[in-house]
Structure formats: structure tokens, C-alpha cells
Design a protein around this motif. Structure first.
Motif, short mmCIF file in Angstrom:
data_model
loop_
_atom_site.label_atom_id
_atom_site.label_comp_id
_atom_site.label_asym_id
_atom_site.label_seq_id
_atom_site.Cartn_x
_atom_site.Cartn_y
_atom_site.Cartn_z
N PHE A 74 0.80 -1.23 0.00
CA PHE A 74 0.00 0.00 0.00
C PHE A 74 0.83 1.28 0.00
N ASP A 75 2.04 1.22 0.57
CA ASP A 75 2.76 2.48 0.78
C ASP A 75 4.03 2.63 -0.04
N SER A 76 4.51 1.58 -0.70
CA SER A 76 5.82 1.75 -1.32
C SER A 76 5.78 1.55 -2.84
N GLU A 77 6.68 2.21 -3.50
CA GLU A 77 6.82 2.14 -4.94
C GLU A 77 7.34 0.75 -5.35
N GLU A 78 8.27 0.23 -4.52
CA GLU A 78 8.87 -1.09 -4.85
C GLU A 78 7.84 -2.21 -4.79
N GLY A 79 6.80 -1.99 -3.95
CA GLY A 79 5.78 -3.04 -3.81
C GLY A 79 4.83 -3.13 -5.00
N ARG A 80 4.94 -2.21 -5.94
CA ARG A 80 3.97 -2.14 -7.04
C ARG A 80 3.90 -3.38 -7.92
N THR A 81 5.02 -4.14 -7.95
CA THR A 81 5.03 -5.29 -8.85
C THR A 81 4.64 -6.60 -8.14
N LEU A 82 4.35 -6.50 -6.85
CA LEU A 82 3.93 -7.72 -6.14
C LEU A 82 2.58 -8.19 -6.69
N PRO A 83 2.37 -9.50 -6.73
CA PRO A 83 1.10 -10.00 -7.29
C PRO A 83 -0.14 -9.35 -6.67
N SER A 84 -0.17 -9.20 -5.35
CA SER A 84 -1.36 -8.61 -4.72
C SER A 84 -1.51 -7.15 -5.13
N SER A 85 -0.38 -6.43 -5.32
CA SER A 85 -0.46 -5.03 -5.78
C SER A 85 -1.00 -4.97 -7.20
N LEU A 86 -0.61 -5.95 -8.01
CA LEU A 86 -1.08 -5.95 -9.40
C LEU A 86 -2.61 -6.09 -9.46
#
Ligand SMILES: O=C1O[C@H](COP(=O)(O)O)[C@@H](O)[C@H](O)[C@H]1O
Length: 266
Positions: free
Chosen positions: A225-237
């Protein structure tokens, strides 16, 4: 890419979460029944079935809106492990033990779509995925007549590494555009062989809900929810692909330190 944001709800306990998950699921059910007289849902394994059972097996307030009409439910699996249906790792077995066998007879019996064990025994995970996709096609119309199946609701978990369904971080399967169901043969989390709905199928659903509880999830939820690096995680997708069709049901420990705004009411 969706232009809207997911909804993040947080509750003081799993009981409080289940109390709100129930009307959410039943609103999805009632809207689906009004649209096409059937409720097509995909469920995950892991921690989800126990919370779902807590929500759905609670006493009804007696109104039609607050009553699960299980005889009109078609239950598919968001992902499944390539193991026999009576194996302790089977998501089907988990759902059966937690929910299916506890449904009171007067609420009716859902139609459940487990994997075809034949292709577990012959070790052909791709065939297992293809046969499951065919089951979806029989329910949602042939793949050449609809581009994607549209589930009324998909219920997801989120692993501590950000995986959802059996879609794992950095895996090629995240780029799958065509198949509805895919084979995973080298899962970083055991068991290694699995099948999974693909990302386009997940993000096409009418409603998508994640259930994520416990302090063990707080680092990954902060990342999502808060980081740019997390954007590619499956749940973020899933969040980025489906926007406000996505609702996260969490408890306070799971979102401790997360800055993304919570919603007060459903
Ligand atoms: O392996 C799996 O893990 C995920 C997440 O499980 P959780 O226990 O952290 O909720 C689950 O959603 C998926 O169905 C399952 O196969």
C-alpha cells in the motif's frame, strides 16, 4: 490499469472482520442473483476458509438479504494445489472441513468445482490447469465467445511475500494474458505443483476481496500500500488492475504502520 483506489478496511479482531465480511459477500450474492440467478465465486485456501466460515455460518437476522442461498452458488477455486482432494494440502479439503460440511441443510448445497484428480495422479499439471479451464468455460461460456470469465466475487489471501492465488512475485505467470487457468510447477511455497486463476481473470471479477490478518502480514501490506517497490507484487497488481472493485478486509495488527487511508464504513 484502474484509475480508482482499492478499499482498505481494518477491524479490531477476526470476529469483527467476519461480521462485516458477511454482509459484503451477501450483497455480492444478492446482486448476482438479481443479474443472472446464480452466484459464481472463486475462493482461496490458506487462512481464508476459516474466516469465510465464521462469516457465513453466523446466525442470520432472518431477512432474505441476510441469507446465503447456497443452492445458487457455484464455487470455484482461485488456486489449488496439485494433490489429491483428501490430501492435507488440498484447498478443496480445507474449504470442505471449514465450511462446506458445516452448512445447515436448510440453506441448500452449493455446486463445488474441485480439480480433476486424474491429472494429479498422472503428474500433468498443465493438463490439470487445462481441464479446470474447461470447467470454467462450461459455466461461463466458451473461451472463444467470451474473452474472460467474470466472477461475481473472488476471495483472495495475501501471503507474507505478497503472493495471491498461486501467483508468486517475479514469476512469468504474472504476464499471462491469454489463459484463464495456468499451471505453476515450481512454487516457492510447498507444494510446488499448483494451478491458479490468472491475473486478467482475477481483475475482471465484479468484486474482489482480500482477507489478511495478523502481525505477520504487516510488512508486506506496508509494501503493497505504501511503497513504490511493492507495485510489482502480485497482490499489488490486483489492486492496480481492479482499483475500487477491490476491498481488503484486515485486522489492526496486519495494517499497523500502513499509511494508506482506511475506509470507515463498507
Ligand atoms: O498457498 C496459498 O497461500 C495463499 C495465502 O495464504 P494465507 O494463509 O497467508 O492466507 C492462499 O491465498 C492460497 O490460496 C494458497 O494456495
Amino acid at each position: 490499469m484502474a484509475t480508482t483506489q482499492p478499499n482498505l478496511y481494518s477491524f479490531s479482531s477476526t470476529d469483527a472482520l467476519a461480521k462485516e465480511l458477511r454482509p459484503y459477500v451477501l450483497r455480492c450474492q444478492n446482486a448476482a442473483l438479481a443479474r443472472h440467478d446464480t452466484f459464481r465465486i472463486a475462493v482461496s485456501g490458506g487462512s481464508l476458509p476459516a474466516v469465510l466460515a465464521k462469516a457465513l455460518l453466523a446466525d442470520s437476522n432472518g431477512s432474505a438479504e441476510d441469507t446465503p442461498q447456497f443452492s445458487k452458488w457455484q464455487i470455484f477455486f482461485a488456486d489449488e494445489r496439485a494433490v489429491p482432494l483428501d490430501d492435507k494440502d488440498s484447498n478443496y479439503l480445507l474449504l470442505k472441513e471449514e465450511l462446506l460440511k458445516k452448512i445447515p441443510a436448510e440453506l441448500g448445497e452449493p455446486t463445488v468445482y474441485p480439480i480433476d484428480e486424474k491429472h494429479v495422479h498422472d503428474g500433468n499439471t498443465q493438463e490439470l490447469a487445462d481441464v479446470y479451464q474447461e470447467a470454467l468455460m462450461r459455466s461461463f461460456a466458451a473461451k472463444d465467445s467470451v474473452k474472460l470469465p467474470i466472477f461475481d466475487l473472488i476471495l483472495l489471501g495475501c501471503g507474507p511475500d505478497g503472493h495471491t492465488c498461486s501467483l508468486f512475485p517475479g514469476h512469468d505467470l504474472l504476464r499471462e494474458k491469454d489463459a484463464w487457468v495456468a499451471a505453476e510447477t515450481n512454487s516457492p511455497k510447498p507444494p510446488p505443483k499448483r494451478i491458479t486463476l490468472t491475473l486478467p481473470v482475477v481483475t475482471s471479477a465484479s468484486h474482489i476481496a482480500f482477507v489478511a490478518t495478523g502481525a505477520g502480514k504487516k510488512d508486506i501490506l506496508k509494501s503493497i500500500f505504501d511503497s513504490e517497490e511493492g507495485r510489482t507484487l502480485p497482490s499489488s497488481l490486483v489492486n492496480h488492475g481492479a482499483g475500487d472493485k477491490v476491498s481488503w478486509f484486515t485486522d489492526h495488527p496486519a495494517v499497523e504502520g500502513v499509511a494508506f487511508p482506511r475506509r470507515g464504513n463498507l
